[in-house]
Every structure is written in C-alpha cells, then in structure tokens.
Write a protein that holds these residues in place. Structure first.
Motif, PDB file in Angstrom:
ATOM      1  N   ARG A 109      52.182 -32.417  43.784  1.00 28.99           N
ATOM      2  CA  ARG A 109      52.083 -33.177  43.009  1.00 28.99           C
ATOM      3  C   ARG A 109      51.403 -33.972  41.626  1.00 28.99           C
ATOM      4  O   ARG A 109      50.224 -32.979  41.564  1.00 28.99           O
ATOM      5  CB  ARG A 109      52.630 -35.042  43.841  1.00 28.99           C
ATOM      6  N   ILE A 110      51.535 -34.710  40.822  1.00 24.07           N
ATOM      7  CA  ILE A 110      50.453 -35.508  39.846  1.00 24.07           C
ATOM      8  C   ILE A 110      50.263 -36.664  40.452  1.00 24.07           C
ATOM      9  O   ILE A 110      49.967 -37.321  41.374  1.00 24.07           O
ATOM     10  CB  ILE A 110      51.105 -36.413  38.186  1.00 24.07           C
ATOM     11  N   TYR A 111      48.317 -36.677  40.493  1.00 19.93           N
ATOM     12  CA  TYR A 111      47.447 -37.437  40.875  1.00 19.93           C
ATOM     13  C   TYR A 111      47.125 -38.523  40.078  1.00 19.93           C
ATOM     14  O   TYR A 111      46.507 -37.940  39.096  1.00 19.93           O
ATOM     15  CB  TYR A 111      46.740 -36.520  42.045  1.00 19.93           C
ATOM     16  N   ILE A 112      46.762 -39.781  40.646  1.00 19.73           N
ATOM     17  CA  ILE A 112      45.808 -40.590  39.202  1.00 19.73           C
ATOM     18  C   ILE A 112      45.360 -41.225  40.587  1.00 19.73           C
ATOM     19  O   ILE A 112      45.456 -42.177  41.316  1.00 19.73           O
ATOM     20  CB  ILE A 112      47.351 -41.961  39.455  1.00 19.73           C
ATOM     21  N   ASP A 113      43.935 -41.167  40.762  1.00 19.45           N
ATOM     22  CA  ASP A 113      43.299 -40.770  41.659  1.00 19.45           C
ATOM     23  C   ASP A 113      41.731 -42.562  41.249  1.00 19.45           C
ATOM     24  O   ASP A 113      41.425 -42.409  40.237  1.00 19.45           O
ATOM     25  CB  ASP A 113      42.126 -40.428  42.367  1.00 19.45           C
ATOM     26  N   LEU A 119      38.540 -42.987  37.233  1.00 18.61           N
ATOM     27  CA  LEU A 119      40.098 -42.438  37.881  1.00 18.61           C
ATOM     28  C   LEU A 119      40.163 -40.940  37.294  1.00 18.61           C
ATOM     29  O   LEU A 119      39.602 -40.485  36.483  1.00 18.61           O
ATOM     30  CB  LEU A 119      40.411 -42.970  36.882  1.00 18.61           C
ATOM     31  N   ILE A 120      40.320 -40.360  38.417  1.00 20.09           N
ATOM     32  CA  ILE A 120      40.407 -38.522  38.104  1.00 20.09           C
ATOM     33  C   ILE A 120      41.831 -38.444  38.251  1.00 20.09           C
ATOM     34  O   ILE A 120      42.863 -38.809  39.018  1.00 20.09           O
ATOM     35  CB  ILE A 120      39.755 -37.581  39.613  1.00 20.09           C
ATOM     36  N   ILE A 121      41.784 -38.473  37.138  1.00 16.32           N
ATOM     37  CA  ILE A 121      43.938 -37.796  37.289  1.00 16.32           C
ATOM     38  C   ILE A 121      43.700 -36.572  36.361  1.00 16.32           C
ATOM     39  O   ILE A 121      43.436 -35.397  36.087  1.00 16.32           O
ATOM     40  CB  ILE A 121      44.232 -38.032  34.615  1.00 16.32           C
ATOM     41  N   SER A 122      45.320 -35.811  37.737  1.00 12.25           N
ATOM     42  CA  SER A 122      45.031 -34.384  37.421  1.00 12.25           C
ATOM     43  C   SER A 122      46.674 -33.719  37.351  1.00 12.25           C
ATOM     44  O   SER A 122      47.821 -34.168  38.640  1.00 12.25           O
ATOM     45  CB  SER A 122      44.469 -33.636  39.194  1.00 12.25           C
ATOM     46  N   ASN A 123      46.986 -32.770  37.429  1.00 12.75           N
ATOM     47  CA  ASN A 123      48.197 -31.347  37.382  1.00 12.75           C
ATOM     48  C   ASN A 123      48.181 -30.753  37.690  1.00 12.75           C
ATOM     49  O   ASN A 123      46.935 -29.579  37.406  1.00 12.75           O
ATOM     50  CB  ASN A 123      48.899 -31.719  36.116  1.00 12.75           C
ATOM     51  N   ALA A 124      49.069 -29.926  38.049  1.00 12.66           N
ATOM     52  CA  ALA A 124      49.119 -28.606  38.884  1.00 12.66           C
ATOM     53  C   ALA A 124      49.774 -26.987  37.486  1.00 12.66           C
ATOM     54  O   ALA A 124      50.508 -28.306  36.164  1.00 12.66           O
ATOM     55  CB  ALA A 124      50.253 -28.215  39.295  1.00 12.66           C
ATOM     56  N   GLY A 125      48.685 -26.124  37.264  1.00 17.94           N
ATOM     57  CA  GLY A 125      48.775 -25.586  36.331  1.00 17.94           C
ATOM     58  C   GLY A 125      47.878 -25.100  35.257  1.00 17.94           C
ATOM     59  O   GLY A 125      47.057 -25.344  35.994  1.00 17.94           O
ATOM     60  N   LYS A 126      48.158 -24.867  34.450  1.00 15.13           N
ATOM     61  CA  LYS A 126      47.160 -24.439  33.497  1.00 15.13           C
ATOM     62  C   LYS A 126      46.974 -24.999  32.558  1.00 15.13           C
ATOM     63  O   LYS A 126      46.939 -25.699  31.704  1.00 15.13           O
ATOM     64  CB  LYS A 126      47.199 -22.512  33.402  1.00 15.13           C
ATOM     65  N   PHE A 127      45.270 -24.824  31.922  1.00 12.35           N
ATOM     66  CA  PHE A 127      45.175 -25.407  30.773  1.00 12.35           C
ATOM     67  C   PHE A 127      45.116 -24.548  29.439  1.00 12.35           C
ATOM     68  O   PHE A 127      43.676 -23.214  29.432  1.00 12.35           O
ATOM     69  CB  PHE A 127      43.108 -26.553  30.723  1.00 12.35           C
ATOM     70  N   LEU A 128      46.310 -24.434  29.187  1.00 10.83           N
ATOM     71  CA  LEU A 128      46.305 -23.171  28.025  1.00 10.83           C
ATOM     72  C   LEU A 128      44.613 -23.443  27.235  1.00 10.83           C
ATOM     73  O   LEU A 128      45.266 -21.996  26.719  1.00 10.83           O
ATOM     74  CB  LEU A 128      47.941 -23.437  27.501  1.00 10.83           C
ATOM     75  N   PRO A 129      44.958 -24.305  26.520  1.00  6.44           N
ATOM     76  CA  PRO A 129      43.422 -23.838  25.436  1.00  6.44           C
ATOM     77  C   PRO A 129      41.840 -23.083  26.218  1.00  6.44           C
ATOM     78  O   PRO A 129      41.244 -22.365  25.280  1.00  6.44           O
ATOM     79  CB  PRO A 129      42.876 -25.063  24.570  1.00  6.44           C
ATOM     80  N   GLY A 130      42.428 -22.999  27.426  1.00  4.41           N
ATOM     81  CA  GLY A 130      41.469 -22.200  28.122  1.00  4.41           C
ATOM     82  C   GLY A 130      39.751 -23.210  28.214  1.00  4.41           C
ATOM     83  O   GLY A 130      39.514 -23.111  29.734  1.00  4.41           O
TER      84      GLY A 130
END
Length: 348
Positions: A109-113, A119-130
């Motif tokens: 899931r995408i989370y908004i904590d 706030l902490i907003i998170s998603n699954a995957g990689k941060f492409l710029p590194g």
C-alpha cells in the motif's frame, strides 16, 4: 489521454479512473492508507482508500489534520507568523508522486502516516535517482520511469509536475516557510519514505533563512543537515565556512560568529565556540594553586561545563587530557602516582 491502447483499457486507466468494485481485476488491488498516531506511537485512527485514485487523493488529504502553527521567524517583531503545518501543494505533489512511482507488482500500500508534528508518506519501489541531492539540481532527469504511461497521464491531468521539477519545488516551499526541508529515507529495500515537517526545529536556522530569503537551495540543504546534526562532507563544510555560515569541525558544526551576532545569538555562539586554550590552562593552574594536587577526573568536572557544547563528553575528556599534557610538557605542572599507584595526580 492515451488511456486506451488498441481498444484495450490500460492499468493506468484503472488506477486513476476505475470503479472501486473493479479492484478485483488486479492481482494486488492498489490502496492508499492513512494512519493517525499519538505522540507515544499508538495507532489512534486509520482509513483505507481504493481506486479511482484521482478521487482518493483528495479524500486522503482531507484526513490530515492541517493545524495552524505559530512561530517567531525573527527578532524584529513581537508578532508571530501563522501558517498551516503543511502546504496543500506539497502534500498533493508527494502523494501523487507515490501513486505515479509505486511498484504495484509488490502488492504493498501507499501510506500516509500522521504524527504529532510531521507526516511520513511512503510507497513501494525504488527511488530512481538513487539519492535526493541530484534531484535538487534543476537539470536533473530520471534515467527512466517505473510507470511511464501512468506518469504521463498524471502530468496531463495536472496531478504532478512535468520535467521532474516537483520535488525541487517541495523543497523550495519548505524553504520559503522557513521550515526544515523534507527527509528522504531510502534505507529500506524497495521502499521510499519522505518525512515532511510541520514545525520549526531550530530557531537559529529559521532566523537565518528569514534574514537571507534568496539563499540558494543547495546551501539551505546543507544548513538543514547542520541543524539536524546530520553528517556533511568536509568539502561541503568548507563551502559553508567560506561563506562564514558555520564554524567548528566535522561533525560538530554550528552557526558562525558573524551570523550569531546578527541574530542576537552571541551567548549561544560562546557556548558552542568555547574560549581560548590559555583560558582553560589558567583555570587548571588556579585550581592547583588552591588545592595543590588533584586527579584528571577533578579537572574534567572543573572544565566540563565550560568547554564548548558542540563537543561530546568523550571529546571533552580528550581536551582536558590535552591541556594537562601541554602544561606538563611546559614544566608548569608535574605528575605523580597516587598512593595506590593506579592513578596519576597533577600538582606543582
């Protein structure tokens, strides 16, 4: 909008516009979850939002308690500045970024904590710029997009910024609010977290931004790390020191004297900077004149509160040892073993 290809409805169309009842067509139904936490970390409330995400974004945003925050950005006025904890555009950009760059095949899931002051907003995957620093460069462009069709469609819907400028704008908004910059946490595998602050952390940092409204974002990024006591490179520290913004040695950095004086922080500067070596050596001599002989631990207690606040307890111990050794080499004091022979006393 190019959401239908060769007469077939795309995944991007379903994520943005599909009926909630159609989520059964996904192996892993896309979801956004908002969670409210207490100051002690207890879960107080939560809600899950399903497709269509073009509507879920607003619904999730409305759950965030965006309170009015008051703070003093300068010492010029006695009237505080009032602002919402979180900028509306900032939250919109960060949540929509999660939707655009989510790895939907991971089934997360995408989370908004929501916590008390951030706030902490998170998603699954990689941060492409590194890493985040390259993204702050106006010329930065990601090597590729995880979901190119979804990303392009969201740009066309005006949900996210084009030309990869959204994150840089988020940082600029926080800078103009005089708030701490966002923190990106990329330490977890296949997960991207961003922490957005809803309050001031260090008044000196806030006052410095207020005094220098046109400061470049790269410099603000480094100063933000200093206020959070995060490590910066010696090269970056040298850049700030050259502009007389900081003093101290890496990693113990603090606001420079010239800045401290302009902000009315002279006393704070002295606490961080400390005094001259002669000052501490004279205190040792004066102490021995009164008491004749003492152990190193006695001198640590004597100087601990007078040494710079920017030093750790261990570094203060090393400083005291250095002053004692210097005085001994110069012949101003002598050392002798204690009766037990386990410790050394200093005297004349």
């Amino acid at each position: 909008m190019h959401l239908i290809i060769d007469g077939e409805i795309t995944n991007a169309a379903m994520v943005l516009l599909g009926k909630s009842s159609s989520e059964i067509l996904f192996d892993f139904p896309p979801k956004i979850m908002w969670r409210l936490h207490s100051s002690k970390g207890e879960l107080l409330d939560s809600q899950i939002f399903t497709i269509p995400f073009i509507l879920a974004v607003d619904a999730a945003y409305k759950k965030v308690r965006n309170l009015t925050y008051k703070y003093m950005p300068s010492q010029i006025s006695l009237f505080p500045t009032e602002t919402q904890q979180y900028d509306t555009w900032t939250l919109r950009e960060l949540i929509n970024n999660c939707i655009a760059h989510q790895d939907y095949e991971l089934g997360m899931r995408i989370y908004i904590d929501e916590l008390e002051d951030h706030l902490i907003i998170s998603n699954a995957g990689k941060f492409l710029p590194g890493s985040i620093k390259p993204v702050l460069d106006p010329a930065c462009a990601p090597p590729y997009y995880k979901n190119p069709l979804l990303d392009n469609t969201m740009v066309n819907f005006r949900m996210i910024e084009t030309a990869s400028s959204g994150i840089r704008r988020v940082y600029s908004i926080q800078q103009k609010k005089l708030f701490p910059l966002p923190d990106y946490d990329l330490t977890e595998y296949n997960k991207v977290k961003v922490k957005i602050y809803g309050r001031v952390l260090d008044e000196k940092y806030t006052q410095l931004l207020f005094k220098n409204p046109n400061m470049d974002l790269e410099t603000v990024f480094l100063l933000d790390k200093v206020q959070k006591h995060e490590k910066i490179s010696k090269i970056d520290a040298a850049k700030l020191r050259k502009r007389k913004l900081i003093e101290g040695r890496v990693p113990n950095l603090y606001i420079a004297a010239s800045v401290a004086e302009s902000l009315g922080q002279k006393a704070e500067y002295v606490k961080n900077k400390g005094f001259t070596e002669k000052y501490y050596q004279d205190l040792i001599i004066k102490y021995l004149t009164q008491w004749k002989k003492e152990k190193k631990s006695d001198f640590i207690r004597l100087l601990k509160d007078k040494l710079p606040d920017s030093l750790t307890a261990h570094q203060k111990d090393i400083k005291v040892k250095y002053y004692l050794q210097t005085l001994r080499r110069e012949g101003k004091i002598i050392t002798q073993p204690t009766p037990s022979g386990k410790k050394v006393e200093f005297g004349f």
